[in-house]
Design a protein around this motif. Structure first.
Motif, PDB file in Angstrom:
ATOM      1  N   MET A   1      75.906  22.359   8.094  1.00 32.50           N
ATOM      2  CA  MET A   1      75.655  21.346   7.339  1.00 32.50           C
ATOM      3  C   MET A   1      75.046  21.495   5.897  1.00 32.50           C
ATOM      4  N   ALA A   2      75.301  20.367   5.149  1.00 33.28           N
ATOM      5  CA  ALA A   2      74.386  20.418   3.868  1.00 33.28           C
ATOM      6  C   ALA A   2      73.626  18.925   3.690  1.00 33.28           C
ATOM      7  N   PHE A   3      72.512  19.365   3.238  1.00 32.93           N
ATOM      8  CA  PHE A   3      71.425  17.937   3.546  1.00 32.93           C
ATOM      9  C   PHE A   3      71.031  18.002   1.756  1.00 32.93           C
ATOM     10  N   LEU A   4      71.253  17.019   1.349  1.00 30.32           N
ATOM     11  CA  LEU A   4      71.193  16.480  -0.170  1.00 30.32           C
ATOM     12  C   LEU A   4      69.951  15.305  -0.167  1.00 30.32           C
ATOM     13  N   VAL A  19      68.359   8.255  -1.593  1.00 28.96           N
ATOM     14  CA  VAL A  19      69.512   8.367  -0.821  1.00 28.96           C
ATOM     15  C   VAL A  19      69.497   9.810  -0.271  1.00 28.96           C
ATOM     16  N   ASN A  20      69.153   9.900   1.240  1.00 23.47           N
ATOM     17  CA  ASN A  20      69.346  11.196   1.587  1.00 23.47           C
ATOM     18  C   ASN A  20      71.164  11.356   2.176  1.00 23.47           C
ATOM     19  N   VAL A  21      71.589  12.574   2.148  1.00 23.18           N
ATOM     20  CA  VAL A  21      72.860  12.606   2.727  1.00 23.18           C
ATOM     21  C   VAL A  21      73.342  13.833   3.442  1.00 23.18           C
ATOM     22  N   ILE A  22      73.605  13.723   4.612  1.00 24.64           N
ATOM     23  CA  ILE A  22      74.277  14.790   5.376  1.00 24.64           C
ATOM     24  C   ILE A  22      75.482  15.056   5.108  1.00 24.64           C
ATOM     25  N   LEU A  23      75.989  16.288   4.815  1.00 22.20           N
ATOM     26  CA  LEU A  23      77.519  16.394   4.534  1.00 22.20           C
ATOM     27  C   LEU A  23      77.966  17.644   5.567  1.00 22.20           C
TER      28      LEU A  23
END
Length: 262
Positions: A1-4, A19-23
């Motif tokens: 996973m990528a955590f942005l 905003v935190n995003v998990i991709l």
């Protein structure tokens, strides 16, 4: 996973928003960190915080990144301050931001995210549970499934309970006069009635609340209203209070319930 971790500009709010995003990211299996990595039409879950939280709280208080690793699911975690996912009386349009602008921005920045209703979900706790249910009831064409954990889903019927949390000026700054909330677009019961009358396809709904939680009464009443209107839903309770011990356990139950390929 990528955590942005991102800072975006909201034209609606006229301010920077975190905003935190998990991709999903294709990775090889190393020490239990293998993840699903579909890079097109990625299912997306908007994960909303409660009062006192922000964009970082789900990541800090739960293992959400690990929980979604095998689901190929993107997770969008915005900060919405204490706006109650509402276009407030003090001219901060948090409802317009969360329901319209944020999805548009996310699809611009992350074009791999799905635009398919069947793969789009909203989930939240407490204030965020109210927000997630509100999204599902008011925007059924956009969300296939929504889940509320310990949500304030019947607040219009219990406005007096809110005074134990913050003063009347705070609440009326958000919703307006107490006597005007019931039967308004900020009342989930009214939104449910409007959805039924519209004939639109409702989302699947998941409600859960701890047996020691003061919001249990409101959740039971909402579940009863959903049953009376033949709206497909799941309502579950279990030991627990209004805290992260309950939410960390039950977000895993919600993820198992969501209609994503396991």
């Amino acid at each position: 996973m990528a955590f942005l971790q991102a800072s975006i500009y909201s034209n609606v709010l006229e301010m920077e928003v975190s905003v935190n995003v998990i991709l999903p990211q294709k990775t090889e299996k190393k020490i239990g960190t293998a993840t699903k990595g579909n890079l097109t039409d990625v299912p997306v879950m908007y994960l909303l915080h409660g009062m006192g939280g922000n964009h970082s709280v789900w990541e800090r208080r739960t293992s959400i990144e690990r929980y979604v690793a095998d689901l190929g699911l993107a997770v969008i975690m915005p900060s919405t301050d204490l706006g109650w996912y509402t276009d407030t009386r003090y001219d901060m349009k948090y409802w317009t931001f969360i329901s319209e602008e944020l999805p548009t921005i996310c699809h611009e920045l992350f074009p791999q995210l799905t635009t398919n209703r069947a793969k789009t979900f909203a989930v939240g706790l407490s204030m965020g549970g109210y927000g997630a249910l509100k999204l599902g009831l008011a925007k059924p064409e956009s969300f296939c499934a929504v889940a509320s954990l310990s949500g304030a889903v019947n607040l219009a019927d219990r406005m007096e309970d809110l005074l134990a949390v913050r003063g009347k000026d705070f609440w009326e700054g958000i919703f307006g006069p107490f006597e005007q909330v019931q039967g308004s677009n900020n009342d989930p019961m009214f939104l449910l009635d409007q959805l039924v009358k519209s004939g639109k396809t409702p989302p699947n709904i998941f409600l859960c609340c701890g047996e020691e939680d003061l919001l249990l009464y409101g959740n039971k009443k909402m579940a009863s209203a959903l049953t009376s209107n033949n709206i497909e839903h799941t309502f579950e309770t279990g030991p627990g209070n209004h805290d992260w011990i309950f939410w960390d356990a039950w977000i895993q139950r919600v993820l198992a319930w969501l209609p994503v390929e396991k």
